[in-house]
Design an enzyme around this catalytic site. Structure first.
Site, PDB file in Angstrom:
ATOM      1  N   CYS A   6       0.817  -1.222   0.000  1.00  0.00           N
ATOM      2  CA  CYS A   6       0.000   0.000   0.000  1.00  0.00           C
ATOM      3  C   CYS A   6       0.849   1.270   0.000  1.00  0.00           C
ATOM      4  CB  CYS A   6      -0.947   0.009   1.192  1.00  0.00           C
ATOM      5  SG  CYS A   6      -2.082  -1.387   1.181  1.00  0.00           S
ATOM      6  N   HIS A  49      -3.172   7.309   2.282  1.00  0.00           N
ATOM      7  CA  HIS A  49      -3.572   6.026   1.697  1.00  0.00           C
ATOM      8  C   HIS A  49      -4.960   5.682   2.211  1.00  0.00           C
ATOM      9  CE1 HIS A  49      -3.940   1.882   0.784  1.00  0.00           C
ATOM     10  NE2 HIS A  49      -3.703   1.468   2.010  1.00  0.00           N
ATOM     11  N   ASN A  67     -10.002  -0.176  -0.542  1.00  0.00           N
ATOM     12  CA  ASN A  67      -8.542  -0.063  -0.493  1.00  0.00           C
ATOM     13  C   ASN A  67      -7.966  -0.633  -1.786  1.00  0.00           C
ATOM     14  OD1 ASN A  67      -5.815  -0.344  -0.013  1.00  0.00           O
ATOM     15  ND2 ASN A  67      -6.053  -1.213   2.044  1.00  0.00           N
TER      16      ASN A  67
HETATM   17  N1  ACO Z   1     -18.765  -8.715   8.328  1.00  0.00           N
HETATM   18  C1  ACO Z   1     -19.278  -8.972   9.528  1.00  0.00           C
HETATM   19  N2  ACO Z   1     -18.526  -9.312  10.606  1.00  0.00           N
HETATM   20  C2  ACO Z   1     -17.200  -9.370  10.430  1.00  0.00           C
HETATM   21  C3  ACO Z   1     -16.590  -9.117   9.202  1.00  0.00           C
HETATM   22  C4  ACO Z   1     -17.432  -8.775   8.120  1.00  0.00           C
HETATM   23  N3  ACO Z   1     -16.948  -8.499   6.901  1.00  0.00           N
HETATM   24  N4  ACO Z   1     -15.259  -9.253   9.329  1.00  0.00           N
HETATM   25  C5  ACO Z   1     -15.018  -9.585  10.596  1.00  0.00           C
HETATM   26  N5  ACO Z   1     -16.189  -9.682  11.274  1.00  0.00           N
HETATM   27  C6  ACO Z   1     -16.418 -10.009  12.666  1.00  0.00           C
HETATM   28  C7  ACO Z   1     -15.281 -10.811  13.230  1.00  0.00           C
HETATM   29  O1  ACO Z   1     -15.421 -12.181  12.919  1.00  0.00           O
HETATM   30  C8  ACO Z   1     -15.431 -10.534  14.710  1.00  0.00           C
HETATM   31  O2  ACO Z   1     -16.477 -11.335  15.201  1.00  0.00           O
HETATM   32  P1  ACO Z   1     -16.370 -12.013  16.671  1.00  0.00           P
HETATM   33  O3  ACO Z   1     -16.283 -10.847  17.603  1.00  0.00           O
HETATM   34  O4  ACO Z   1     -17.615 -12.802  16.749  1.00  0.00           O
HETATM   35  O5  ACO Z   1     -15.099 -12.814  16.627  1.00  0.00           O
HETATM   36  C9  ACO Z   1     -15.912  -9.088  14.752  1.00  0.00           C
HETATM   37  O6  ACO Z   1     -16.441  -8.813  13.456  1.00  0.00           O
HETATM   38  C10 ACO Z   1     -14.822  -8.097  15.078  1.00  0.00           C
HETATM   39  O7  ACO Z   1     -13.691  -8.415  14.291  1.00  0.00           O
HETATM   40  P2  ACO Z   1     -12.396  -7.550  14.346  1.00  0.00           P
HETATM   41  O8  ACO Z   1     -11.398  -8.116  13.383  1.00  0.00           O
HETATM   42  O9  ACO Z   1     -11.966  -7.391  15.753  1.00  0.00           O
HETATM   43  O10 ACO Z   1     -12.956  -6.168  13.794  1.00  0.00           O
HETATM   44  P3  ACO Z   1     -12.245  -4.779  13.743  1.00  0.00           P
HETATM   45  O11 ACO Z   1     -13.028  -3.797  14.475  1.00  0.00           O
HETATM   46  O12 ACO Z   1     -10.784  -4.877  14.067  1.00  0.00           O
HETATM   47  O13 ACO Z   1     -12.369  -4.428  12.199  1.00  0.00           O
HETATM   48  C11 ACO Z   1     -10.990  -4.399  10.257  1.00  0.00           C
HETATM   49  C12 ACO Z   1     -11.759  -5.246  11.243  1.00  0.00           C
HETATM   50  C13 ACO Z   1     -11.964  -3.489   9.542  1.00  0.00           C
HETATM   51  C14 ACO Z   1     -10.309  -5.314   9.255  1.00  0.00           C
HETATM   52  C15 ACO Z   1      -9.954  -3.552  11.042  1.00  0.00           C
HETATM   53  O14 ACO Z   1      -9.184  -4.371  11.877  1.00  0.00           O
HETATM   54  C16 ACO Z   1      -9.042  -2.813  10.122  1.00  0.00           C
HETATM   55  O15 ACO Z   1      -9.451  -1.879   9.472  1.00  0.00           O
HETATM   56  N6  ACO Z   1      -7.757  -3.170  10.086  1.00  0.00           N
HETATM   57  C17 ACO Z   1      -6.809  -2.587   9.175  1.00  0.00           C
HETATM   58  C18 ACO Z   1      -6.647  -3.518   8.055  1.00  0.00           C
HETATM   59  C19 ACO Z   1      -6.378  -2.840   6.766  1.00  0.00           C
HETATM   60  O16 ACO Z   1      -6.786  -1.754   6.470  1.00  0.00           O
HETATM   61  N7  ACO Z   1      -5.651  -3.548   5.943  1.00  0.00           N
HETATM   62  C20 ACO Z   1      -5.378  -3.093   4.646  1.00  0.00           C
HETATM   63  C21 ACO Z   1      -3.981  -3.259   4.280  1.00  0.00           C
HETATM   64  S1  ACO Z   1      -2.919  -2.338   5.295  1.00  0.00           S
HETATM   65  C22 ACO Z   1      -3.349  -0.807   5.004  1.00  0.00           C
HETATM   66  O17 ACO Z   1      -3.798  -0.517   3.933  1.00  0.00           O
HETATM   67  C23 ACO Z   1      -3.196   0.145   6.082  1.00  0.00           C
END
Ligand code: ACO
Length: 327
Positions: free
Chosen positions: A113, A254, A284
């Site tokens: 990214c 980004h 993204n």
């Molecule tokens: N739909 C519904 N529920 C979901 C989904 C979905 N698509 N995905 C995960 N869940 C559930 C999980 O299973 C979990 O359920 P549980 O509590 O029963 O176990 C719950 O939602 C919470 O999951 P978390 O992973 O803790 O959710 P979080 O609040 O951290 O959000 C996310 C997840 C959006 C991926 C966040 O961690 C994030 O934005 N991380 C950064 C990742 C990123 O942007 N990566 C891109 C590449 S790096 C970059 O570009 C910076």
């Protein structure tokens, strides 16, 4: 003093839109969750047969058209991508051939990214070192090809697209003021693509299972390091130029997800009007997010002569970096 100035921007997004409601039919997710956690409403998906080089070529042509620069005038093409048409040779060479930039040397740069920020920084260094006058810098990705569309943790986040800028080495105050890059390879396994390299060569049998070649991510951990690093590297760029966040006319981060962007802006004490966000429309697109956003901001008239523009990115590797430029 001569500086590398952006004289044209262009972008291209595939036509097909995949909304959160489409995803509801594919995995156990829902629009409310995706919007609340990421701010993403829809993303673009490249058509069958449409390659990263095709997206990049269109973005490049639009940037050259705006710059009023012909393909023969381009000395250097740098493409930031992690989804090139082939493992090798460089997709930048395919783009060079597509546009007819026969005088250019061309290479890809892999920084996930952070790909565009790294590519921009690299091109500026080449131009300032006298290795050419005009450069085409592109960020392009077809991430839909390496996303596991059965994994709700990752598939809701990513999309396809391309953005490009034409740089011209010119006398004056406008242009790139400084760039800053960092990496920390100890975080590799929080965000990577295990298959198709020398470590895990994918057999024909294994290639039938998406788990063997799609991207892997530990979102929570990525989130924490991303916010911290984006804020630090943004501040680093401002400090290096004796400027403060109050001086920034437009922050183009980004576009990973809205929560990361808002948390970063809050740390930097940037107000909404200073921040450009379009992650809701495209998700993204990794190395393509910043040049797509820059092109949209430019065409909306948000970038005026003298505007101070701050770009920061964070991605797999981990890699992170920033570029500060005077428009
Ligand atoms: N739909 C519904 N529920 C979901 C989904 C979905 N698509 N995905 C995960 N869940 C559930 C999980 O299973 C979990 O359920 P549980 O509590 O029963 O176990 C719950 O939602 C919470 O999951 P978390 O992973 O803790 O959710 P979080 O609040 O951290 O959000 C996310 C997840 C959006 C991926 C966040 O961690 C994030 O934005 N991380 C950064 C990742 C990123 O942007 N990566 C891109 C590449 S790096 C970059 O570009 C910076």
């Amino acid at each position: 003093m001569k500086r590398a100035r952006v004289i044209g921007t262009g972008s291209y997004l595939p036509e097909h839109i995949r909304t959160n409601f489409d995803l509801e039919k594919m995995v156990d997710t829902n629009n409310e969750w995706i919007v609340a956690r990421t701010g993403i409403e829809e993303r673009r998906i490249a058509a069958d047969g449409e390659q990263t080089s095709d997206l990049a070529t269109r973005a490049a042509e639009r940037a050259m058209e705006m710059a009023g620069v012909s393909a023969e005038e381009i000395d250097l093409i740098v493409l930031g991508t992690i989804t090139g048409d082939y493992p090798w040779p460089a997709t930048a060479c395919i783009i060079q051939n597509n546009i007819g930039a026969k005088n250019a040397y061309a290479y890809d740069l892999s920084a996930a990214c952070s790909g565009f920020v790294y590519a921009l920084s690299s091109a500026v260094d080449f131009l300032e070192a006298g290795r050419g006058k005009k450069a085409l810098v592109i960020g392009a990705e077809a991430l839909s090809r390496i996303v596991d569309w059965t994994d709700r943790n990752t598939c809701v986040l990513f999309g396809d697209g391309a953005g490009a800028v034409v740089l011209d080495l010119q006398e004056g105050d406008a242009g790139v003021l400084s760039s800053h890059m960092h990496s920390d390879g100890s975080y590799l396994e929080l965000l990577y693509q295990p298959g198709f390299g020398t470590r895990n060569q994918v057999s024909q049998e294994a290639a039938k299972d998406p788990a063997n070649y799609t991207l892997v991510m530990q979102g929570n951990e990525v989130y924490k390091v991303a916010v911290r690093s984006l804020a630090e590297v943004s501040q680093e760029a401002l400090d290096a130029n004796n400027l403060s966040t109050k001086d920034v006319d437009l922050f183009i981060p980004h576009q990973a997800n809205r929560r990361i962007l808002e948390a970063t802006a809050k740390r930097l004490k940037l107000v909404d009007e200073q921040c450009f966000i379009n992650v809701n429309k495209y998700g993204n697109t990794s190395g393509a997010t910043i040049p797509i956003a820059m092109d949209e901001a430019n065409r909306q008239g948000l970038l005026k002569d003298g505007s101070l523009v701050l770009m920061s990115a964070f991605g797999g590797g981990f890699t992170w970096g920033s570029v500060l430029l005077r428009w």
